[in-house]
Design a protein around this motif. Structure first.
Motif: not given
Length: 978
Positions: A306-335
């Motif tokens: 729940v809430g806004s979380q930060v994700f990374l998608l590795d398109r070459t592997k097809g793996i979606l990873k959630q970087i931040t945990r639920t219970g808070s709002n994590s925003m404005e990711p910049s890679l």
């Protein structure tokens, strides 16, 4: 349609060609050394109580970093939201300086810059080029010449530009119908302007963006926003464009914002990245768009997030990873473009530091480490931008350097040397019960993967006892290689080795590569044939087997207990398959080995040494080890059709955090060796799968990251962490993990005779220039007294004749001798009163020197143009210009031009308020004068040969005045009282 004007008469085409060439030459030299010369934290805005925000996304390492501010940072009476940039470049004419780009009425926002900061883009509500614009437009600014180019001319807002590495493509969003296809009123669309194909051409009449270079990406009703363009130092620079949209881009929309990828290299193909039941926003990517970062309110992985979380998608592997945990709002990711830094802000206490508020965090996808940057309770940090491998730009109201700074500031954070290196380097893994294997790790990439080299000389595998056979000894014979996957997900983490003992049914001619037919010579040390063709009794003598040469009556008397197969058997080669995926911290390595079999340890009591009782040695094969699962299978085992022998074992991955410190707790490497026809402890041969299970011992002690100095990077470790790069405000110190401001140095030594000392931000106190006390009088004694300054005392009876007073300075006139004292002459007059040829000067030895004509667009340049009109009118008879009355009107208009132009000149008695009233009036009067001359020529009242040159002078004055009114400070609309 009004054509936008350039601020200087130079073509953007030649400028951009020079910029691109400069990028190619300087990217390697100027950019990549900045992290070594830049302090840990630099305050880019540095204005107590100020309000500076939104640093522009940098391309690779930050060089010249733009941001926006409502503060008057340059103290030039600037108002509104303006664009500034700070140069982190260690050398150059703008090194370590703050510079202002815009100074116009109307807010300018969302700056972005190319790799060297030579080309910047932003959006602005200001009518910068006088086109009459009333909406926000996209502008380019070229640092080397100061040229502004207006890319859009819509009647609705165009916003959020983002520029590529070389400054050749600008992507942005717009509500305007820029292509005239009717999409202006149905939402917000994504566009990009390709400058490389047809660069804006500038001449004296303005800059002309090519409409064909403007490409529309989206056309659907809805909100398509926040465009992002990838950086890549090569031909694919700016190939991929990411954006978010709630429109039906490639199929039906579920009403939420989703992430999309537009591929310019694939004909503009658009791929939908997310499809969650919640908004996914703020897309960004590494330079190749293989890894995509975004925030989402949707539970994309089905974990109950729940809430806004930060994700990374590795398109070459097809793996979606959630970087931040639920219970808070994590925003404005910049890679970052290198994929090495993922910065974001969060309202959660992600690392257990107890901090409240919205703080800056970053995550290293290569090392899997997360760090917190700001920590003060109640503070607010925003707009993080990752750049290069080590930099994060952000704004915050927290005093991150603990120097007493107030207000909202923009900072550059350089984490070089403060976070774990992505290279784990050499690790010698101790194995149980005895042995070790050395793994040489390469640099982890943005998938958190690294190559591994295994030196054969540093491999010692423990003896492996197998009941019924003895102890197997394995020795590496050549270097090996493999992979580490810290994050997990790489394909092929498990190993399956299969061997077919009896291949006659599938390969009756033994043609399979690597097969071996029993009864023939096969490679390796084992005696052949392992299982021979059955011996027979020939002429009463056994031809083979244990009774070879002995008398016999039947074949059975020769076979006895010998295991044999009539005609022999074809043994198949080892077949290797990789399946599944690597676990987190997964390792897989392989290398050639020799296998031996020992029955007894010998006198020294240690197996696998030279005094062993060997059954055989130096059987060549390959060994693959994995932290996943290893499965070995022998089909038709022991030459029994349909009989299958199987061994399976499971390893355990390394913890990469522990691996960095040389701790291997919990890890295990496993492998299998399927071997055929191995002599058993009892007489005979048998197939066997040798299990290789290598649990790693603990290694070095592991130290958890459980201190603020480890979790929060703005806690200083050394004095270097506190340095702001300016020695003039003192040397900052780190005391008890807190930065303490320094004491500014005192440079003034109190002696005016040696000049006024100054302080250079880098070099420190600099000596002044000694006073020149020579007053030019031959009969005065000149001196400088410490604490007082210059003194001049007369020398009585100094001269007898005028020749005694000559000082060789033509500029102060001819000196004479009067009553024994030298008297100075009258200064030589050099000013001819003509502003068009510049200000004349006087050289002491050469006399009067001609001046330099002023810049066309300066105050003197405009005044000169007006004076030239007046001089031409005065020099031309009235009858040649249409008569006395018409010439009188020309002069009245010119008088009005002069009067209004005078109010454009900076005056300490006036307060600049930004009005363009007087410049408009002056331009209007010049335009009327031009029209009057044109009318006189057209009606035949004025002679074209005389009136046309004057009309051309009026056109030149108008051009100069237009440029001058853009850059010159503007006075109040109310004339001051004299």
């Amino acid at each position: 349609m009004v054509t936008p004007a350039c601020t200087r008469a130079r073509t953007a085409r030649s400028l951009l060609q020079a910029v691109v060439a400069l990028c190619v030459v300087l990217i390697a030299s100027e950019v990549h050394a900045i992290h070594r010369s830049t302090p840990f934290l630099v305050n880019l805005s540095n204005e107590p109580g100020g309000n500076s925000t939104n640093p522009g996304p940098s391309r690779q390492e930050p060089t010249r970093d733009p941001f926006e501010s409502t503060s008057d940072l340059k103290h030039n009476v600037s108002s509104g939201r303006q664009i500034y940039y700070y140069s982190l470049i260690p050398a150059g004419n703008d090194s370590r300086t703050l510079n202002q780009i815009t100074h116009f009425a109307g807010d300018s926002s969302n700056p972005t810059a190319n790799v060297l900061g030579n080309v910047m883009a932003f959006d602005s509500a200001a009518d910068i080029l006088g086109t009459g614009s009333t909406a926000r437009q996209i502008f380019l600014w070229y640092r080397d010449t100061g040229i502004f180019v207006q890319l859009t001319r819509g009647t609705a807002d165009s916003m959020r530009p983002h520029i590529d590495l070389k400054g050749e493509t600008v992507v942005f969003e717009s509500q305007a119908d820029l292509k005239g296809n009717g999409t202006g009123g149905i939402g917000t669309q994504i566009f990009f302007y390709d400058i490389s194909g047809q660069r804006p051409l500038c001449d004296i009449s303005g800059c002309h963006p090519n409409a064909k270079s403007l490409v529309q990406v989206t056309y659907q009703a809805g909100q398509s926003t926040r465009p992002f363009i990838t950086e890549q130092n090569g031909p694919d620079d700016g190939r991929y464009i990411l954006f978010q949209s709630d429109a039906a881009i490639v199929g039906p929309s579920n009403g939420f914002q989703q992430i999309y990828l537009y591929d310019r290299g694939d004909g503009g193909r658009i791929t939908q990245i997310t499809n969650g039941a919640g908004d996914s926003t703020f897309p960004g990517a590494d330079s190749t768009a293989e890894v995509i970062a975004f925030q989402s309110e949707a539970d994309l992985l089905g974990t109950g997030s729940v809430g806004s979380q930060v994700f990374l998608l590795d398109r070459t592997k097809g793996i979606l990873k959630q970087i931040t945990r639920t219970g808070s709002n994590s925003m404005e990711p910049s890679l970052s473009g290198l994929g090495s830094l993922l910065s974001f802000v969060s309202t959660g206490d992600l690392l257990g530091t107890g901090a409240s508020g919205q703080h800056l965090f970053f995550y290293d996808p290569r090392t899997l480490h997360m760090f917190q940057v700001t920590k003060h309770a109640g503070s607010l940090t925003d707009h993080p931008k990752s750049a290069g491998e080590f930099f994060i730009l952000f704004d915050t109201d927290e005093d991150v350097m603990n120097t007493g700074m107030s207000g909202r500031q923009v900072y550059s954070l350089n984490v070089f040397g403060r976070i774990p290196n992505s290279v784990i380097a050499k690790r010698s893994v101790p194995l149980s019960p005895q042995g070790q294997i050395q793994l040489l790790f390469g640099e982890r990439d943005d998938h958190s993967e690294a190559t591994i080299t295994v030196p054969s000389s540093a491999v010692k595998l423990p003896p492996i006892p197998v009941p019924g056979f003895g102890t197997f000894c394995i020795t590496a014979t050549a270097n090996g290689s493999g992979f580490l996957d810290c994050a997990g997900g790489r394909a092929g983490g498990n190993i399956v080795l299969t061997r077919d003992h009896y291949t006659n049914d599938v390969d009756p001619t033994c043609a399979v590569d690597g097969s071996c037919e029993e009864g023939r010579t096969c490679p390796g040390p084992l005696p052949h044939p392992h299982i021979s063709a059955c011996p027979v009794c020939i002429a009463g003598i056994c031809n083979n087997g244990p009774n070879t040469g002995q008398p016999c009556a039947t074949d059975a008397g020769c076979v006895q207990n010998v295991k044999c197969v009539p005609g022999g058997t074809c043994n198949g080669p080892v077949r290797t398959e990789h399946s599944g995926v690597y676990r987190a911290g997964g390792v897989q390595v392989g290398f050639p080995v020799d296998v031996g079999l020992s029955l007894d340890a010998g006198k020294d009591g240690f197996f696998c040494t030279t005094d062993d009782e060997w059954v055989f040695k130096n059987l060549p094969t390959e060994l693959e080890l994995t932290t996943g699962s290893a499965t070995g299978a022998i089909l038709d085992a022991n030459d029994v059709i349909g009989n299958t022998m199987t061994v399976n074992d499971a390893g355990a991955g390394f913890d990469c955090w522990r691996l960095e410190q040389g701790n291997f707790e919990g890890a295990a490497l496993v492998g299998v060796l399927p071997l055929l026809d191995i002599p058993t402890a009892a007489p005979g041969f048998s197939d066997v799968i040798v299990p290789v299970h290598l649990p790693a011992l603990g290694g070095k002690p592991y130290v958890e990251c459980d201190t603020l100095a480890c979790k929060v990077l703005t806690v200083c470790l050394t004095n270097v962490d506190c340095s702001d790069g300016n020695v003039c405000n003192g040397v900052e110190a780190c005391i008890n993990n807190t930065c303490v401001p320094g004491t500014p140095p005192t440079c003034d030594d109190g002696d005016p005779c040696n000049g006024a000392e100054t302080c250079h931000p880098v070099l420190g106190c600099q000596p002044g220039t000694a006073l020149n006390c020579d007053d030019g009088a031959a009969c005065t004694q000149d001196a400088c007294v410490a604490g007082v300054g210059c003194t001049h005392s007369s020398i009585p009876g100094c001269c007898v004749a005028d020749a005694d007073c000559i000082d060789t300075n033509l500029c102060n006139g001819s000196e004479i001798c009067a009553s024994g004292n030298c008297i100075s002459g009258a200064p030589m007059p050099c000013d001819d009163g003509n502003v068009c040829n510049g200000s004349e000067t006087c050289d002491p030895t050469g006399g009067c020197q001609p001046g330099t004509a002023p810049d066309r667009f300066s105050y003197d340049g405009v005044r000169c143009a007006i004076d030239s009109i007046q001089a031409a009118l005065d020099a031309t008879p009235d009858q040649l210009l249409g008569g006395h009355s018409r010439v009188a009107r020309y002069n009245r208009l010119l008088v009005s031009v002069r009067a209004n132009f005078a109010y454009l000149v900076p005056n300490p008695r006036r307060t600049p308020l930004g009005t363009k009233l007087y410049s408009k009036i002056a331009l209007g009067r010049l335009n009327l004068l031009s029209q009057a001359l044109a009318s006189s020529i057209r009606t035949g009242r004025a002679y074209p040969a005389y009136a046309t040159p004057i009309k051309d002078l009026v056109a030149e004055a108008m051009l100069r005045l237009r440029h001058f009114r853009i850059s010159a400070p503007q006075p109040s609309s109310v004339p001051p009282a004299d």
